[in-house]
Design an enzyme around this catalytic site. Structure first.
Site, short mmCIF file in Angstrom:
data_model
loop_
_atom_site.label_atom_id
_atom_site.label_comp_id
_atom_site.label_asym_id
_atom_site.label_seq_id
_atom_site.Cartn_x
_atom_site.Cartn_y
_atom_site.Cartn_z
N GLY A 169 0.82 -1.21 0.00
CA GLY A 169 0.00 0.00 0.00
C GLY A 169 0.85 1.26 0.00
O GLY A 169 0.55 2.23 0.70
N VAL A 183 7.98 3.94 1.62
CA VAL A 183 9.28 4.62 1.49
C VAL A 183 9.12 6.11 1.85
O VAL A 183 10.05 6.73 2.37
CB VAL A 183 9.90 4.37 0.10
CG1 VAL A 183 9.20 5.11 -1.00
CG2 VAL A 183 11.37 4.75 0.08
N LYS A 192 4.44 21.95 -11.16
CA LYS A 192 5.85 21.79 -11.54
C LYS A 192 5.95 21.87 -13.06
O LYS A 192 5.31 21.08 -13.77
CB LYS A 192 6.36 20.42 -11.06
CG LYS A 192 7.73 20.06 -11.60
CD LYS A 192 8.16 18.67 -11.12
CE LYS A 192 9.44 18.22 -11.78
NZ LYS A 192 9.80 16.84 -11.44
C1 LIG Z 1 15.24 9.20 -2.14
C2 LIG Z 1 14.08 8.92 -3.05
C3 LIG Z 1 13.48 9.95 -3.76
C4 LIG Z 1 12.43 9.70 -4.63
N1 LIG Z 1 11.89 10.73 -5.37
C5 LIG Z 1 10.93 10.46 -6.27
C6 LIG Z 1 10.32 11.49 -7.03
O1 LIG Z 1 10.64 12.67 -6.88
N2 LIG Z 1 9.37 11.15 -7.92
C7 LIG Z 1 8.96 9.86 -8.11
O2 LIG Z 1 8.10 9.60 -8.96
N3 LIG Z 1 9.47 8.87 -7.35
C8 LIG Z 1 10.43 9.13 -6.45
N4 LIG Z 1 10.93 8.12 -5.68
C9 LIG Z 1 10.35 6.77 -5.82
C10 LIG Z 1 9.03 6.70 -5.08
O3 LIG Z 1 9.23 7.02 -3.72
C11 LIG Z 1 8.46 5.30 -5.19
O4 LIG Z 1 8.46 4.90 -6.52
C12 LIG Z 1 7.03 5.29 -4.74
O5 LIG Z 1 6.94 5.77 -3.43
C13 LIG Z 1 6.43 3.93 -4.81
O6 LIG Z 1 6.94 3.09 -3.82
P1 LIG Z 1 6.29 1.67 -3.69
O7 LIG Z 1 4.84 1.83 -3.51
O8 LIG Z 1 6.76 0.83 -4.81
O9 LIG Z 1 6.97 1.07 -2.37
P2 LIG Z 1 6.80 1.46 -0.75
O10 LIG Z 1 6.45 2.87 -0.61
O11 LIG Z 1 8.04 0.96 -0.15
O12 LIG Z 1 5.56 0.58 -0.33
C14 LIG Z 1 5.68 -0.80 -0.08
C15 LIG Z 1 4.39 -1.32 0.52
O13 LIG Z 1 4.46 -2.72 0.62
C16 LIG Z 1 3.97 -3.14 1.88
N5 LIG Z 1 4.57 -4.45 2.23
C17 LIG Z 1 5.87 -4.82 2.18
N6 LIG Z 1 6.00 -6.10 2.60
C18 LIG Z 1 4.76 -6.54 2.90
C19 LIG Z 1 4.23 -7.78 3.41
N7 LIG Z 1 5.01 -8.83 3.71
N8 LIG Z 1 2.89 -7.86 3.61
C20 LIG Z 1 2.07 -6.83 3.34
N9 LIG Z 1 2.51 -5.64 2.86
C21 LIG Z 1 3.84 -5.50 2.65
C22 LIG Z 1 4.38 -2.03 2.84
O14 LIG Z 1 3.60 -2.03 4.01
C23 LIG Z 1 4.10 -0.82 1.93
O15 LIG Z 1 2.73 -0.48 2.05
C24 LIG Z 1 11.96 8.37 -4.79
C25 LIG Z 1 12.53 7.33 -4.04
C26 LIG Z 1 13.59 7.59 -3.19
C27 LIG Z 1 14.20 6.45 -2.42
#
Ligand SMILES: Cc1cc2nc3c(=O)[nH]c(=O)nc-3n(C[C@H](O)[C@H](O)[C@H](O)COP(=O)(O)OP(=O)(O)OC[C@H]3O[C@@H](n4cnc5c(N)ncnc54)[C@H](O)[C@@H]3O)c2cc1C
Length: 503
Positions: free
Chosen positions: A12, A45, A78
């Protein structure tokens, strides 16, 4: 794989909730059951506050108006990224990469021609924001929102609080009827052919599905941990693997651009939101430890050693060999991450979902389409990577080994090597970009912004009379400054437009 009836999204974060909303929208009239499982213990993250213009299409597709979501997410407009201090030796110490808009039809070609003229040695204008209207808006802190009669469509992205965006999308998806389960996935059960059958939650509940979407972030619970899809690291090309994040107070005049300032071992972002300014330093842990990085960012921001909240993050840069394996689609950090210099991560999440849905609507989720999908997404990620790599390759900083090693790094793709070769040999860059099909990733003008912005030009020809340069300078000849000044009357101050949203 046949058309799915039970789709299970695990995770999520922003990727999971974007997927939930787009899938719910597309499956509104079909009997597909959507479930999203989110761990109550593992956080998201929590960074990622800038977008490309693709996010505008996301909200348009879901019919969510700006005045509804933007105030809820402290969002701002932006139109540009400003790069400071990346190339001090070339004399172009700061340059813009504006998003390209329809209005640029009057000036984009002149920009490309001027860049070629400059490559041939004539001293003509090549500053991107003099040719691209969003660059002009950025210089004057004007919002890219037009009155109804304005005949051109503006392209723009957003800055936003990523946590608030996640919450907004979550509430919306739940209101649309998606089944939401808060629990940890403890085990993943597979069919004999290794495809995923179900996930077992810590509560003992078993959730079956015929399509699983892995949005578990860097953990990549389904795609990498369960299906063992190999990960291809980009660490050879992109050295940065860590970030330190410190928010500061909002700015009184809210800029419509992200700032990316090169520092000693990486670069710092500055992202203006309505309630705070997001700042972070992206650096390479091979060249700089976390304490030094934090100290450098504090100095850059003019903060003392203990002021403000600080967060340290590590990043894994690269992509999985396939994005879609068996009955599992990886989205977001579980599948790929390229450092955030051009804020492309959510853009790739959205592209991944849209491309998948395109196949779904064609009614074909066969192996052939799966291979095609994987090849397309792989290419996307690699070409985005190349554009980012070019920023490091072309830098002319000499203050640390980090910058010199980046400049001397020859681990470049064939595609990027050819592109740079055409530019430096004074060839036709527009044709080369077309030949390689690169405009699907970054536009021809984006490449010109980068190369001209870095001042990647030969010396001015000594034998050229000044009047020749003037005659060939399309910026002066076309009187573009006057054109932009005229267009300006249609645009209002960014602060004013934002305060209009919250009324
Ligand atoms: C320093 C930095 C700067 C960034 N800047 C940008 C930007 O300016 N623009 C941009 O587009 N992107 C940017 N990003 C990337 C962006 O943050 C991510 O692409 C975006 O937040 C999506 O993350 P995610 O949903 O894939 O993962 P996460 O946010 O890590 O979510 C993972 C989810 O999985 C769940 N989960 C994990 N394991 C389990 C389990 N076993 N059971 C149930 N649930 C689980 C967690 O609870 C969480 O809800 C940046 C990233 C970083 C590191």
């Amino acid at each position: 794989m046949t058309r799915p009836h039970q789709v299970v999204i695990v995770g999520g974060g922003t990727a999971g909730w974007m997927a939930a909303n787009l899938f719910a929208h597309h499956f509104a009239d079909s009997p597909v059951e959507l479930t999203l499982i989110e761990s109550p213990d593992i956080g998201t993250v929590g960074v990622g506050e800038g977008s490309t213009p693709t996010l505008k299409r996301f909200f348009e597709c879901l019919a969510i108006p700006e005045h509804e979501w933007m105030p809820a997410c402290h969002a701002t407009y932006k139109v540009n990224i400003r790069f400071d201090n990346w190339s001090p030796a070339s004399g172009t110490n700061s340059y813009s990469h504006p998003f390209i808009s329809q209005l640029d039809v009057h000036s984009e070609r002149a920009f490309h021609v001027n860049c070629l003229t400059r490559r041939l040695g004539l001293d003509v204008t090549t500053t991107p924001d003099k040719f691209l209207f969003n660059g002009y808006l950025a210089r004057h802190a004007l919002a890219p929102v037009t009155p109804p009669h304005f005949p051109f469509r503006m392209e723009y992205g957003y800055h936003f609080d990523s946590g608030k965006l996640g919450t907004f999308l979550k509430e919306r998806a739940i209101a649309q009827g998606i089944r939401y389960v808060q629990d940890n996935v403890a085990e993943v059960h597979q069919h004999p052919d290794n495809s995923i059958a179900s996930v077992l939650l810590e509560s003992g509940q078993q959730i079956e599905g015929d399509l699983f979407i892995d949005c578990t972030g860097f953990r990549s619970l389904l795609l990498q941990q369960t299906l063992k899809v190999p990960f291809q690291s980009f660490s050879e090309n992109l050295f940065n693997d860590a970030a330190v994040v410190i928010p500061t107070a909002p700015q009184p005049v809210v800029p419509v651009e992200t700032r990316a300032t090169a520092l000693s071992h990486g670069w710092a972002w500055q992202i203006p939101l309505t309630h705070r300014t997001g700042n972070g330093y992206v650096y390479s842990s091979a060249y700089c430890d976390a304490t030094t990085a934090e100290h450098t960012l504090r100095q850059h921001l003019g903060l003392g050693e203990s002021d403000a909240d600080v967060r340290h993050l590590s990043m894994r840069v690269g992509q999985t060999q396939s994005q879609w394996a068996k009955n599992c689609l990886g989205l977001g950090l579980s599948q790929s991450f390229i450092e955030p210099l051009e804020a492309t991560a959510l853009h790739l999440v959205q592209t991944g979902i849209e491309l998948f849905l395109e196949h779904y609507h064609k009614g074909d989720l066969s192996d052939r389409y799966q291979s095609e999908y994987n090849a397309t997404m792989h290419e996307r990620v690699e070409r985005v990577r190349d554009y980012i790599v070019a920023h490091y390759k072309l830098n002319s900083r000499d203050d640390t080994a980090y910058w010199r090693d980046n400049r001397n790094n020859m681990a470049l793709s064939e595609s990027l090597l050819q592109l740079l070769d055409v530019w430096f040999r004074k060839g036709d860059l527009v044709q080369e970009i077309k030949r390689q099909g690169l405009q699907a990733h970054f536009s021809t003008s984006s490449w010109h912004c980068l190369l001209a912005g870095y001042g990647a030009f030969p010396p001015i020809r000594a034998d050229q009379p000044e009047k020749d340069a003037h005659q060939h300078d399309l910026f002066a000849q076309r009187n573009l400054a006057a054109l932009f000044d005229g267009c300006r009357l249609n645009f209002r101050a960014h602060n004013k437009v934002l305060s209009g949203h919250s009324r």
